[in-house]
Scaffold this active site. Sequence first.
Site, PDB file in Angstrom:
ATOM      1  N   GLY A  13       0.826  -1.216   0.000  1.00 11.16           N
ATOM      2  CA  GLY A  13       0.000   0.000   0.000  1.00 11.16           C
ATOM      3  C   GLY A  13       0.855   1.259   0.000  1.00 11.16           C
ATOM      4  O   GLY A  13       0.468   2.276   0.572  1.00 11.16           O
ATOM      5  N   GLY A  16      -0.626   4.688  -0.858  1.00  8.53           N
ATOM      6  CA  GLY A  16      -1.666   5.222   0.008  1.00  8.53           C
ATOM      7  C   GLY A  16      -1.104   6.281   0.943  1.00  8.53           C
ATOM      8  O   GLY A  16       0.104   6.531   0.974  1.00  8.53           O
ATOM      9  N   MET A  17      -1.998   6.903   1.705  1.00  8.34           N
ATOM     10  CA  MET A  17      -1.560   7.978   2.603  1.00  8.34           C
ATOM     11  C   MET A  17      -0.563   7.457   3.632  1.00  8.34           C
ATOM     12  O   MET A  17       0.505   8.042   3.823  1.00  8.34           O
ATOM     13  CB  MET A  17      -2.779   8.593   3.307  1.00  8.34           C
ATOM     14  CG  MET A  17      -2.365   9.606   4.333  1.00  8.34           C
ATOM     15  SD  MET A  17      -3.662  10.684   4.918  1.00  8.34           S
ATOM     16  CE  MET A  17      -4.706   9.592   5.788  1.00  8.34           C
ATOM     17  N   GLU A  41       0.040  -3.736 -10.318  1.00  6.72           N
ATOM     18  CA  GLU A  41       1.093  -4.759 -10.473  1.00  6.72           C
ATOM     19  C   GLU A  41       0.818  -6.004  -9.637  1.00  6.72           C
ATOM     20  O   GLU A  41       1.193  -7.113 -10.015  1.00  6.72           O
ATOM     21  CB  GLU A  41       2.448  -4.180 -10.036  1.00  6.72           C
ATOM     22  CG  GLU A  41       3.002  -3.152 -10.994  1.00  6.72           C
ATOM     23  CD  GLU A  41       4.140  -2.331 -10.373  1.00  6.72           C
ATOM     24  OE1 GLU A  41       4.852  -1.678 -11.140  1.00  6.72           O
ATOM     25  OE2 GLU A  41       4.309  -2.339  -9.134  1.00  6.72           O
ATOM     26  N   TYR A 139     -15.948  -3.558   7.820  1.00  8.22           N
ATOM     27  CA  TYR A 139     -14.541  -3.116   7.809  1.00  8.22           C
ATOM     28  C   TYR A 139     -13.878  -3.438   9.154  1.00  8.22           C
ATOM     29  O   TYR A 139     -12.772  -3.989   9.209  1.00  8.22           O
ATOM     30  CB  TYR A 139     -14.556  -1.607   7.547  1.00  8.22           C
ATOM     31  CG  TYR A 139     -13.268  -0.856   7.664  1.00  8.22           C
ATOM     32  CD1 TYR A 139     -12.229  -1.058   6.759  1.00  8.22           C
ATOM     33  CD2 TYR A 139     -13.096   0.115   8.649  1.00  8.22           C
ATOM     34  CE1 TYR A 139     -11.062  -0.328   6.852  1.00  8.22           C
ATOM     35  CE2 TYR A 139     -11.940   0.852   8.744  1.00  8.22           C
ATOM     36  CZ  TYR A 139     -10.917   0.632   7.848  1.00  8.22           C
ATOM     37  OH  TYR A 139      -9.766   1.359   7.933  1.00  8.22           O
ATOM     38  N   PRO A 170      -4.476   3.041  14.419  1.00 11.81           N
ATOM     39  CA  PRO A 170      -4.447   4.506  14.361  1.00 11.81           C
ATOM     40  C   PRO A 170      -5.813   5.131  14.639  1.00 11.81           C
ATOM     41  O   PRO A 170      -6.841   4.561  14.292  1.00 11.81           O
ATOM     42  CB  PRO A 170      -4.056   4.803  12.916  1.00 11.81           C
ATOM     43  CG  PRO A 170      -3.785   3.507  12.255  1.00 11.81           C
ATOM     44  CD  PRO A 170      -4.349   2.426  13.095  1.00 11.81           C
ATOM     45  N   ASN A 172      -8.070   8.760  13.740  1.00  9.45           N
ATOM     46  CA  ASN A 172      -8.278   9.434  12.441  1.00  9.45           C
ATOM     47  C   ASN A 172      -6.973  10.082  11.990  1.00  9.45           C
ATOM     48  O   ASN A 172      -6.357  10.817  12.757  1.00  9.45           O
ATOM     49  CB  ASN A 172      -9.319  10.545  12.578  1.00  9.45           C
ATOM     50  CG  ASN A 172     -10.632  10.017  13.090  1.00  9.45           C
ATOM     51  OD1 ASN A 172     -11.249   9.162  12.484  1.00  9.45           O
ATOM     52  ND2 ASN A 172     -11.057  10.520  14.242  1.00  9.45           N
ATOM     53  N   ARG A 216     -13.392  14.655  18.492  1.00  6.48           N
ATOM     54  CA  ARG A 216     -12.651  13.662  17.709  1.00  6.48           C
ATOM     55  C   ARG A 216     -11.148  13.904  17.863  1.00  6.48           C
ATOM     56  O   ARG A 216     -10.710  15.027  18.109  1.00  6.48           O
ATOM     57  CB  ARG A 216     -13.012  13.766  16.211  1.00  6.48           C
ATOM     58  CG  ARG A 216     -14.463  13.403  15.873  1.00  6.48           C
ATOM     59  CD  ARG A 216     -14.758  11.926  16.040  1.00  6.48           C
ATOM     60  NE  ARG A 216     -16.121  11.580  15.676  1.00  6.48           N
ATOM     61  CZ  ARG A 216     -17.173  11.600  16.514  1.00  6.48           C
ATOM     62  NH1 ARG A 216     -17.011  11.968  17.777  1.00  6.48           N
ATOM     63  NH2 ARG A 216     -18.358  11.241  16.103  1.00  6.48           N
TER      64      ARG A 216
HETATM   65  N1  LIG Z   1      -6.791   7.201   6.761  1.00  4.77           N
HETATM   66  C1  LIG Z   1      -7.159   7.080   8.024  1.00  4.77           C
HETATM   67  O1  LIG Z   1      -7.677   8.013   8.654  1.00  4.77           O
HETATM   68  C2  LIG Z   1      -6.893   5.814   8.753  1.00  4.77           C
HETATM   69  C3  LIG Z   1      -7.291   5.755  10.075  1.00  4.77           C
HETATM   70  C4  LIG Z   1      -7.085   4.610  10.776  1.00  4.77           C
HETATM   71  C5  LIG Z   1      -6.485   3.521  10.150  1.00  4.77           C
HETATM   72  N2  LIG Z   1      -6.096   3.579   8.865  1.00  4.77           N
HETATM   73  C6  LIG Z   1      -5.483   2.373   8.286  1.00  4.77           C
HETATM   74  O2  LIG Z   1      -4.244   2.657   7.690  1.00  4.77           O
HETATM   75  C7  LIG Z   1      -4.053   1.799   6.560  1.00  4.77           C
HETATM   76  C8  LIG Z   1      -3.738   2.627   5.351  1.00  4.77           C
HETATM   77  O3  LIG Z   1      -4.788   3.563   5.124  1.00  4.77           O
HETATM   78  P1  LIG Z   1      -4.638   4.785   4.125  1.00  4.77           P
HETATM   79  O4  LIG Z   1      -5.418   5.901   4.691  1.00  4.77           O
HETATM   80  O5  LIG Z   1      -3.198   4.966   3.773  1.00  4.77           O
HETATM   81  O6  LIG Z   1      -5.451   4.220   2.886  1.00  4.77           O
HETATM   82  P2  LIG Z   1      -5.268   4.596   1.331  1.00  4.77           P
HETATM   83  O7  LIG Z   1      -4.685   5.942   1.187  1.00  4.77           O
HETATM   84  O8  LIG Z   1      -6.569   4.281   0.680  1.00  4.77           O
HETATM   85  O9  LIG Z   1      -4.180   3.533   0.859  1.00  4.77           O
HETATM   86  C9  LIG Z   1      -4.443   2.175   0.790  1.00  4.77           C
HETATM   87  C10 LIG Z   1      -3.579   1.597  -0.305  1.00  4.77           C
HETATM   88  O10 LIG Z   1      -3.859   0.192  -0.379  1.00  4.77           O
HETATM   89  C11 LIG Z   1      -3.943  -0.148  -1.760  1.00  4.77           C
HETATM   90  N3  LIG Z   1      -4.800  -1.301  -1.941  1.00  4.77           N
HETATM   91  C12 LIG Z   1      -6.093  -1.441  -1.582  1.00  4.77           C
HETATM   92  N4  LIG Z   1      -6.557  -2.634  -1.971  1.00  4.77           N
HETATM   93  C13 LIG Z   1      -5.527  -3.261  -2.608  1.00  4.77           C
HETATM   94  C14 LIG Z   1      -5.385  -4.508  -3.247  1.00  4.77           C
HETATM   95  N5  LIG Z   1      -6.415  -5.364  -3.338  1.00  4.77           N
HETATM   96  N6  LIG Z   1      -4.197  -4.827  -3.799  1.00  4.77           N
HETATM   97  C15 LIG Z   1      -3.174  -3.957  -3.738  1.00  4.77           C
HETATM   98  N7  LIG Z   1      -3.237  -2.760  -3.135  1.00  4.77           N
HETATM   99  C16 LIG Z   1      -4.408  -2.418  -2.587  1.00  4.77           C
HETATM  100  C17 LIG Z   1      -4.552   1.072  -2.408  1.00  4.77           C
HETATM  101  O11 LIG Z   1      -4.293   1.067  -3.776  1.00  4.77           O
HETATM  102  P3  LIG Z   1      -5.440   1.641  -4.784  1.00  4.77           P
HETATM  103  O12 LIG Z   1      -5.728   3.030  -4.308  1.00  4.77           O
HETATM  104  O13 LIG Z   1      -4.804   1.560  -6.116  1.00  4.77           O
HETATM  105  O14 LIG Z   1      -6.610   0.714  -4.605  1.00  4.77           O
HETATM  106  C18 LIG Z   1      -3.848   2.188  -1.677  1.00  4.77           C
HETATM  107  O15 LIG Z   1      -2.625   2.530  -2.273  1.00  4.77           O
HETATM  108  C19 LIG Z   1      -5.339   0.975   6.432  1.00  4.77           C
HETATM  109  O16 LIG Z   1      -5.141  -0.278   7.004  1.00  4.77           O
HETATM  110  C20 LIG Z   1      -6.340   1.750   7.218  1.00  4.77           C
HETATM  111  O17 LIG Z   1      -7.303   0.895   7.778  1.00  4.77           O
HETATM  112  C21 LIG Z   1      -6.283   4.716   8.147  1.00  4.77           C
END
Ligand SMILES: NC(=O)c1ccc[n+]([C@@H]2O[C@H](COP(=O)([O-])OP(=O)(O)OC[C@H]3O[C@@H](n4cnc5c(N)ncnc54)[C@H](OP(=O)(O)O)[C@@H]3O)[C@@H](O)[C@H]2O)c1
Length: 323
Positions: A13, A16-17, A41, A139, A170, A172, A216
Site C-alpha cells: 500500500g 496510500g496515505m 502490479e 470493515y 491509528p 483518524n 474527535r
Molecule cells: N486514513 C485514516 O484516517 C486511517 C485511520 C485509521 C487507520 N487507517 C489504516 O491505515 C491503513 C492505510 O490507510 P490509508 O489511509 O493509507 O489508505 P489509502 O490511502 O486508501 O491507501 C491504501 C492503499 O492500499 C492499496 N490497496 C487497496 N486494496 C488493494 C489490493 N487489493 N491490492 C493492492 N493494493 C491495494 C490502495 O491502492 P489503490 O488506491 O490503487 O486501490 C492504496 O494505495 C489501512 O489499514 C487503514 O485501515 C487509516
Amino acid sequence: MSTDLNQKIYVAGHRGMVGSSIVRNLQAQGFSNIVTRTHAELDLTNQAAVQHFFETERPHQVYLAAAKVGGIHPNNTYPAEFIYDNLMVQNNVIHQAFLAEVKKLLFLGTSCIYPKLAPQPMSEDALLTGKLEPTNEPYAIAKIAGIKMCESYNRQYGASHGIDYRSVMPTNLYGPGDNYHPENSHVIPAIIRRFHEAKIKKLPEVLIWGTGTPRREFLYVDDMAAASVFVMGLDSAVYEKYISPMQSHINVGYGSDVTIAELAKAVGEAVDYQGKISFDSTKPDGAPRKWMDSSRLNRLGWSAKTALQQGLALAYSDFLKTQ
Ligand SMILES: NC(=O)c1ccc[n+]([C@@H]2O[C@H](COP(=O)([O-])OP(=O)(O)OC[C@H]3O[C@@H](n4cnc5c(N)ncnc54)[C@H](OP(=O)(O)O)[C@@H]3O)[C@@H](O)[C@H]2O)c1
C-alpha cells in the site's frame, strides 16, 4: 542494537496515505532496500499472485498498509467489498509472509475496531467488549480478524519459527496523500475542500454538518508512520512487557481530542478562509466522543509530535498540489 539498513522491507500500500509516509520515514532513516508493488502490479486479494510475490522477493519485514479504506458513505454503500477485500488482502499477505519466512510484520488496523459505546478514552482492552458501529462493522470485523490473525500466528509459530507479527490501531489520520474526494473522504480532507472552495468562490459562510460539539482525535500521518516504524523496531523483550499474547494491538493517537467546531476553526485558519462558520444541527452528530487511550504506546516511549495547526497547514499545502 545495530539496525541492518539493507534488510528488504516490503511496504504494502505504498501509494496510500499511510504507506507512502512509511516509505518516506524508512528512506529518511537510510533503509535502502524497500520493495513496493502498485495495486495494478499486484492485486493483494489474489492469493496466487501474492504467493508468487513473496516466494520471489522474500522480504525480511512487511508493513501491511494496503486496505480498502473510506468514510461512512463508501462503508455504507460497499459493505461486501469492505469485508471481502480487507479479509483477502490481510489473509494473503500475513499467511504468505509466514510461508516465506518473514519474521517481522506490522498490521495496520483502525480505531473502528472498538465498540460503539466503548468507555473513553478507548483502551486496547475495550476490544470485543460490545457491539460495533453498524456503518463500518464489515470493515471493523476484517480489521479485528487481522489483529487476531497476527496473534494466532505468533502463538502457534512464534517460538518454532521466530515470527513476531504486531498490530497498530491509528486514530483518524490526515496529511499528505489524503483522499479529497467530495463524497468519499474523511472529515479533515472534506472540510479542507469545503473551506478552500468557499474561499475561492468568496462565499460568506460555510455550513458544517451537526452541532459542532462531538469530540474527535486526529493524528498527522507522518506521526503515524513514525509510530509504525517505532513499534516495528521495538526490542521483543521490551514489547512483550506491555502486551499479552491475545491482546497485543497498540493504539496510536495524538493524545487529546478537539470538538468539530474547534477543528473547523483550525481548518478555516489553515486555509485562510475569512467567512463565517455555521453548524447545521438538523444533521446527525455521530458519537459524542471518539478518543484513543495511547498510554501503552506512550509508556513504550513514543508520542505524537505534530500539533493540529501545524499538521493542517501541511495538509492544506498538500491539498493545493492536487488542484
Ligand atoms: N486514513 C485514516 O484516517 C486511517 C485511520 C485509521 C487507520 N487507517 C489504516 O491505515 C491503513 C492505510 O490507510 P490509508 O489511509 O493509507 O489508505 P489509502 O490511502 O486508501 O491507501 C491504501 C492503499 O492500499 C492499496 N490497496 C487497496 N486494496 C488493494 C489490493 N487489493 N491490492 C493492492 N493494493 C491495494 C490502495 O491502492 P489503490 O488506491 O490503487 O486501490 C492504496 O494505495 C489501512 O489499514 C487503514 O485501515 C487509516
